[in-house]
Design a protein around this motif. Structure first.
Motif, PDB file in Angstrom:
ATOM      1  N   CYS A 181       1.540 -15.801 -22.433  1.00 19.45           N
ATOM      2  CA  CYS A 181       0.728 -15.284 -21.318  1.00 19.45           C
ATOM      3  C   CYS A 181       0.881 -13.783 -21.113  1.00 19.45           C
ATOM      4  CB  CYS A 181       1.058 -16.057 -20.046  1.00 19.45           C
ATOM      5  SG  CYS A 181       0.390 -17.728 -20.063  1.00 19.45           S
ATOM      6  N   PRO A 182       2.097 -13.247 -20.941  1.00 21.92           N
ATOM      7  CA  PRO A 182       2.194 -11.785 -20.763  1.00 21.92           C
ATOM      8  C   PRO A 182       1.794 -11.005 -22.004  1.00 21.92           C
ATOM      9  CG  PRO A 182       4.389 -12.784 -20.895  1.00 21.92           C
ATOM     10  CD  PRO A 182       3.413 -13.904 -20.777  1.00 21.92           C
ATOM     11  N   ILE A 183       2.080 -11.535 -23.199  1.00 24.02           N
ATOM     12  CA  ILE A 183       1.725 -10.819 -24.434  1.00 24.02           C
ATOM     13  C   ILE A 183       0.213 -10.711 -24.574  1.00 24.02           C
ATOM     14  CG2 ILE A 183       1.781 -10.888 -26.958  1.00 24.02           C
ATOM     15  CD1 ILE A 183       4.545 -12.129 -26.774  1.00 24.02           C
ATOM     16  N   MET A 184      -0.502 -11.817 -24.349  1.00 25.38           N
ATOM     17  CA  MET A 184      -1.952 -11.807 -24.519  1.00 25.38           C
ATOM     18  C   MET A 184      -2.640 -11.019 -23.413  1.00 25.38           C
ATOM     19  SD  MET A 184      -2.747 -15.605 -26.008  1.00 25.38           S
ATOM     20  CE  MET A 184      -4.428 -15.151 -26.431  1.00 25.38           C
ATOM     21  N   ALA A 185      -2.015 -10.947 -22.243  1.00 24.56           N
ATOM     22  CA  ALA A 185      -2.617 -10.181 -21.141  1.00 24.56           C
ATOM     23  C   ALA A 185      -2.529  -8.680 -21.374  1.00 24.56           C
ATOM     24  CB  ALA A 185      -1.929 -10.550 -19.825  1.00 24.56           C
TER      25      ALA A 185
ATOM     26  N   ARG B  26      -3.706  -9.203 -14.411  1.00 27.02           N
ATOM     27  CA  ARG B  26      -4.266  -8.055 -15.137  1.00 27.02           C
ATOM     28  C   ARG B  26      -4.973  -7.084 -14.190  1.00 27.02           C
ATOM     29  NH1 ARG B  26      -5.736  -7.340 -20.435  1.00 27.02           N
ATOM     30  NH2 ARG B  26      -7.765  -6.593 -19.694  1.00 27.02           N
ATOM     31  N   ARG B  27      -5.525  -7.617 -13.120  1.00 28.33           N
ATOM     32  CA  ARG B  27      -6.306  -6.801 -12.197  1.00 28.33           C
ATOM     33  C   ARG B  27      -5.426  -6.089 -11.169  1.00 28.33           C
ATOM     34  NH1 ARG B  27     -11.672  -8.499 -12.693  1.00 28.33           N
ATOM     35  NH2 ARG B  27     -12.216  -7.584 -10.673  1.00 28.33           N
ATOM     36  N   PHE B  28      -4.179  -6.553 -11.026  1.00 26.98           N
ATOM     37  CA  PHE B  28      -3.300  -5.993  -9.999  1.00 26.98           C
ATOM     38  C   PHE B  28      -2.198  -5.100 -10.558  1.00 26.98           C
ATOM     39  CE2 PHE B  28      -5.217  -9.469  -7.632  1.00 26.98           C
ATOM     40  CZ  PHE B  28      -5.408  -8.901  -6.385  1.00 26.98           C
TER      41      PHE B  28
ATOM     42  N   GLY C 243       6.304  -6.254 -14.144  1.00 26.33           N
ATOM     43  CA  GLY C 243       5.843  -7.026 -12.990  1.00 26.33           C
ATOM     44  C   GLY C 243       4.927  -8.156 -13.403  1.00 26.33           C
ATOM     45  N   LEU C 244       3.963  -7.860 -14.295  1.00 31.54           N
ATOM     46  CA  LEU C 244       3.048  -8.888 -14.791  1.00 31.54           C
ATOM     47  C   LEU C 244       3.816 -10.004 -15.488  1.00 31.54           C
ATOM     48  CD1 LEU C 244      -0.360  -8.435 -16.488  1.00 31.54           C
ATOM     49  CD2 LEU C 244       1.396  -9.697 -17.707  1.00 31.54           C
ATOM     50  N   SER C 245       4.788  -9.626 -16.325  1.00 29.32           N
ATOM     51  CA  SER C 245       5.581 -10.618 -17.064  1.00 29.32           C
ATOM     52  C   SER C 245       6.376 -11.494 -16.117  1.00 29.32           C
ATOM     53  CB  SER C 245       6.523  -9.917 -18.047  1.00 29.32           C
ATOM     54  OG  SER C 245       5.804  -9.149 -18.991  1.00 29.32           O
TER      55      SER C 245
ATOM     56  N   VAL D 193       5.763 -12.251 -12.967  1.00 36.46           N
ATOM     57  CA  VAL D 193       4.907 -13.173 -12.206  1.00 36.46           C
ATOM     58  C   VAL D 193       4.370 -14.285 -13.102  1.00 36.46           C
ATOM     59  CG1 VAL D 193       2.761 -13.378 -10.899  1.00 36.46           C
ATOM     60  CG2 VAL D 193       4.272 -11.428 -10.515  1.00 36.46           C
ATOM     61  N   THR D 194       3.833 -13.928 -14.270  1.00 32.00           N
ATOM     62  CA  THR D 194       3.246 -14.947 -15.146  1.00 32.00           C
ATOM     63  C   THR D 194       4.306 -15.910 -15.680  1.00 32.00           C
ATOM     64  OG1 THR D 194       3.392 -13.403 -17.030  1.00 32.00           O
ATOM     65  CG2 THR D 194       1.290 -13.525 -15.860  1.00 32.00           C
ATOM     66  N   ILE D 195       5.462 -15.383 -16.090  1.00 28.29           N
ATOM     67  CA  ILE D 195       6.525 -16.254 -16.611  1.00 28.29           C
ATOM     68  C   ILE D 195       7.059 -17.154 -15.499  1.00 28.29           C
ATOM     69  CG2 ILE D 195       8.885 -16.282 -17.514  1.00 28.29           C
ATOM     70  CD1 ILE D 195       8.165 -13.817 -19.161  1.00 28.29           C
ATOM     71  N   GLY D 196       7.270 -16.585 -14.305  1.00 31.01           N
ATOM     72  CA  GLY D 196       7.761 -17.392 -13.189  1.00 31.01           C
ATOM     73  C   GLY D 196       6.790 -18.503 -12.820  1.00 31.01           C
ATOM     74  N   CYS D 197       5.505 -18.174 -12.702  1.00 33.15           N
ATOM     75  CA  CYS D 197       4.501 -19.190 -12.347  1.00 33.15           C
ATOM     76  C   CYS D 197       4.346 -20.236 -13.448  1.00 33.15           C
ATOM     77  CB  CYS D 197       3.158 -18.522 -12.062  1.00 33.15           C
ATOM     78  SG  CYS D 197       3.151 -17.519 -10.556  1.00 33.15           S
ATOM     79  N   THR D 198       4.426 -19.781 -14.709  1.00 33.67           N
ATOM     80  CA  THR D 198       4.322 -20.726 -15.828  1.00 33.67           C
ATOM     81  C   THR D 198       5.497 -21.702 -15.818  1.00 33.67           C
ATOM     82  OG1 THR D 198       3.145 -19.101 -17.195  1.00 33.67           O
ATOM     83  CG2 THR D 198       4.179 -20.945 -18.335  1.00 33.67           C
ATOM     84  N   CYS D 199       6.692 -21.194 -15.564  1.00 31.01           N
ATOM     85  CA  CYS D 199       7.883 -22.054 -15.515  1.00 31.01           C
ATOM     86  C   CYS D 199       7.770 -23.074 -14.384  1.00 31.01           C
ATOM     87  CB  CYS D 199       9.147 -21.212 -15.350  1.00 31.01           C
ATOM     88  SG  CYS D 199       9.595 -20.275 -16.826  1.00 31.01           S
ATOM     89  N   LEU D 200       7.288 -22.633 -13.216  1.00 30.30           N
ATOM     90  CA  LEU D 200       7.090 -23.568 -12.108  1.00 30.30           C
ATOM     91  C   LEU D 200       6.016 -24.599 -12.446  1.00 30.30           C
ATOM     92  CD1 LEU D 200       7.255 -21.153  -9.033  1.00 30.30           C
ATOM     93  CD2 LEU D 200       8.948 -22.879  -9.694  1.00 30.30           C
ATOM     94  N   GLY D 201       4.955 -24.149 -13.103  1.00 31.79           N
ATOM     95  CA  GLY D 201       3.903 -25.073 -13.523  1.00 31.79           C
ATOM     96  C   GLY D 201       4.423 -26.106 -14.512  1.00 31.79           C
ATOM     97  N   ILE D 202       5.244 -25.662 -15.455  1.00 37.35           N
ATOM     98  CA  ILE D 202       5.839 -26.581 -16.427  1.00 37.35           C
ATOM     99  C   ILE D 202       6.726 -27.597 -15.712  1.00 37.35           C
ATOM    100  CG2 ILE D 202       7.523 -26.751 -18.319  1.00 37.35           C
ATOM    101  CD1 ILE D 202       6.490 -23.992 -19.264  1.00 37.35           C
ATOM    102  N   LEU D 203       7.528 -27.124 -14.768  1.00 34.17           N
ATOM    103  CA  LEU D 203       8.491 -27.991 -14.088  1.00 34.17           C
ATOM    104  C   LEU D 203       7.801 -29.057 -13.244  1.00 34.17           C
ATOM    105  CD1 LEU D 203      11.537 -28.425 -13.613  1.00 34.17           C
ATOM    106  CD2 LEU D 203      11.354 -26.889 -11.649  1.00 34.17           C
TER     107      LEU D 203
END
Length: 515
Positions: free
Chosen positions: A325-329, A461-463, A473-475, A477-487
């Motif tokens: 997610c952060p790499i592709m963004a 990407r917009r913020f 910051g982007l990494s 947020v995206t990694i944290g939200c992805t981890c919560l989504g996975i869990l």
């Protein structure tokens, strides 16, 4: 069988491999940047074009190594009398014969195609020939080393595997620094030092295996024609899938070279670096779980073997998604920060390479189960037949639309088809409807988490602006939200309880005082 012991060993092996990968990622990022800047885009493209061509001759090696790993792991996992020394001795003899065959083919057909087929600038053809010769020698060493690597993985000695891998990447970092002081052609010098590292690795693996594994201490000439026939037959069937898989990667490299020259090879080389780093991060988990999948099946526990494979597929995908997610963004900014100079085509190639990696990670544990069953004829024929369509379809796409990245889009489409073919074959082998189970327990959860992660990455990407701290910051947020989504979305209730329990225990061990 002691499942607690198996799970503990799996966790330990995975952690060891992740530590190794973390170090390798840091060094690998830095080394790739130095190599590209030291060699330049043209030399970097030549290196990838020549290396990609030689890899086409490594098809047989890949299938034989998979065969060795499967037979050796099954033999070690057997309940009762086993003969791993016979398997290893036969594997060494087969790999020596393969090394001789590859040397003959590369120095005849390979050398001719290098000088008359590849699109290389005339003033760099002398250097390309030296690169070719050192690459041939490195290839031979790689083939001869394969049975010893299979032995380490079969015995699940991942700490040794991690140590040797880190030595390899540190040695390659040293090579780059030597390039700065060499008075000779840097591309030739790089290839020579690369060969030297391969020679040292060959010696280290040999000495370690002989010291720790009894079956490797003395290679015998086994006169069991049935075993040779069985292993060759298994490898021969698996060869079809190996041909197709390698053609899809290295054949694409050559095809792009013929259409666009070495600059596109440099872009593909960079995308392969990105793919390689993400694959290493996730592949370590798969490497740790593969021997247990095979041993469980060999011990007569097919349900546990399949359960491990499904969980391995899901967790492998999630681990890739966390990085993706952060790499592709922010792919372009990351490449600029990492490499400074790069072909513009590398951006979209890298993004597509990550998507392809995520799909491959889904299939890899399933392939291990199929290999464990030994019934690989149908899957090899089907997968091989479908994947052989990749190069013709890529050629048509390049001819009709002239868009280079469509070559990777074709690979992605074929990989999706291949995944469902493997599930159908598993259905036929086991008589169980694994398509429905895989869709419910793997595809549905990863689809939900992927949608959520992509949506959050798009919003971020917009913020967050394109700066280093913006990327951080982007990494975060995206990694944290992805981890919560996975869990809470991607894992089942039992899996979530186990993950939270392990995390709680680990954190408790860190902060709890010891007396």
């Amino acid at each position: 069988m002691d499942y607690r012991s198996d799970n503990k060993r799996l966790a330990k092996n995975t952690l060891v491999l992740y530590f190794r990968t973390f170090v390798m990622m840091l060094i690998g990022f830095y080394t790739s940047r130095l190599i590209l800047n030291t060699l330049g885009i043209e030399n970097y493209g030549i290196k990838n074009a020549v290396g990609g061509f030689i890899s086409l001759f490594m098809i047989v090696r890949g299938t034989l190594t998979a065969t060795t790993s499967r037979y050796l792991t099954c033999e070690i996992g057997k309940v009762g009398i086993s003969h791993p020394h016979k398997i290893f001795s036969v594997a060494v003899v087969i790999h020596v014969l393969l090394a001789l065959l590859l040397f003959l083919l590369l120095e005849t057909l390979g050398l001719y195609f290098l000088n008359h087929g590849l699109n290389i600038p005339p003033d760099r053809m002398y250097a390309a020939n030296w690169v070719f010769q050192f690459s041939v020698l490195s290839t031979i060493l790689d083939v001869l080393n394969a049975p010893y690597i299979s032995a380490i993985i079969a015995h699940e000695k991942m700490s040794a595997f991690a140590f040797f891998s880190m030595f390899d990447v540190i040695a390659k970092l040293l090579i780059v620094y030597l390039l700065y002081i060499t008075p000779y052609d840097r591309l030739i010098t790089y290839s020579f030092f690369f060969f030297c590292v391969g020679l040292i690795n060959r010696i280290i693996y040999n000495l370690y295996c002989k010291k720790n594994f009894e079956e490797t201490r003395k290679v015998r000439i086994v006169r069991d024609k049935g075993l040779y026939k069985e292993m060759f037959g298994f490898a021969g069937i698996n060869f079809i899938g190996g041909v197709a898989s390698l053609l899809s990667v290295q054949g694409t490299n050559i095809l792009l070279n013929l259409f666009y020259g070495v600059t596109l090879n440099a872009a593909v080389g960079i995308s392969n670096q990105v793919r390689g780093i993400s694959t290493k991060f996730v592949g370590d988990f798969v490497t740790a779980i593969k021997p247990q999948i095979t041993k469980e099946y060999a011990a007569g526990n097919p349900y546990r073997s399949m359960n491990l494979a499904f969980r391995g597929a899901k967790f492998s995908y999630f681990l890739t998604l966390i990085l993706a997610c952060p790499i592709m963004a922010r792919t372009e900014y990351i490449l600029e920060f990492w490499l400074k100079i790069f072909p513009p085509e590398a951006v979209v190639f890298s993004q597509l390479a990550i998507i392809l990696t995520m799909l491959v990670m889904l299939s890899d544990p399933l392939v291990t189960v199929i290999l464990a069953t030994g019934k690989i004829k149908s899957v090899s024929l089907w997968i091989g037949g479908v994947r052989l369509l990749i190069l013709p379809l890529e050629y048509i796409a390049l001819m009709v639309w002239g868009i280079a990245y469509l070559a990777i889009v074709v690979q992605i489409a074929i990989e999706i088809i291949s995944l469902f073919i493997r599930l159908v074959v598993l259905n036929n082998i086991t008589g169980t409807n694994y398509i429905a189970e895989f869709s419910k327990s793997v595809l549905l959860p990863i689809g939900k988490v992927t949608f959520l992660s992509c949506f959050i990455a798009y919003i971020c990407r917009r913020f967050f602006i394109e700066t280093f701290w913006g990327l951080c910051g982007l990494s975060a947020v995206t990694i944290g939200c992805t981890c919560l989504g996975i869990l809470y979305i991607g894992l089942s209730a039992n899996e979530r309880i186990k993950v939270l329990s392990v995390a709680h225990n680990k954190i408790g061990n860190i902060i709890r005082p010891k007396y």
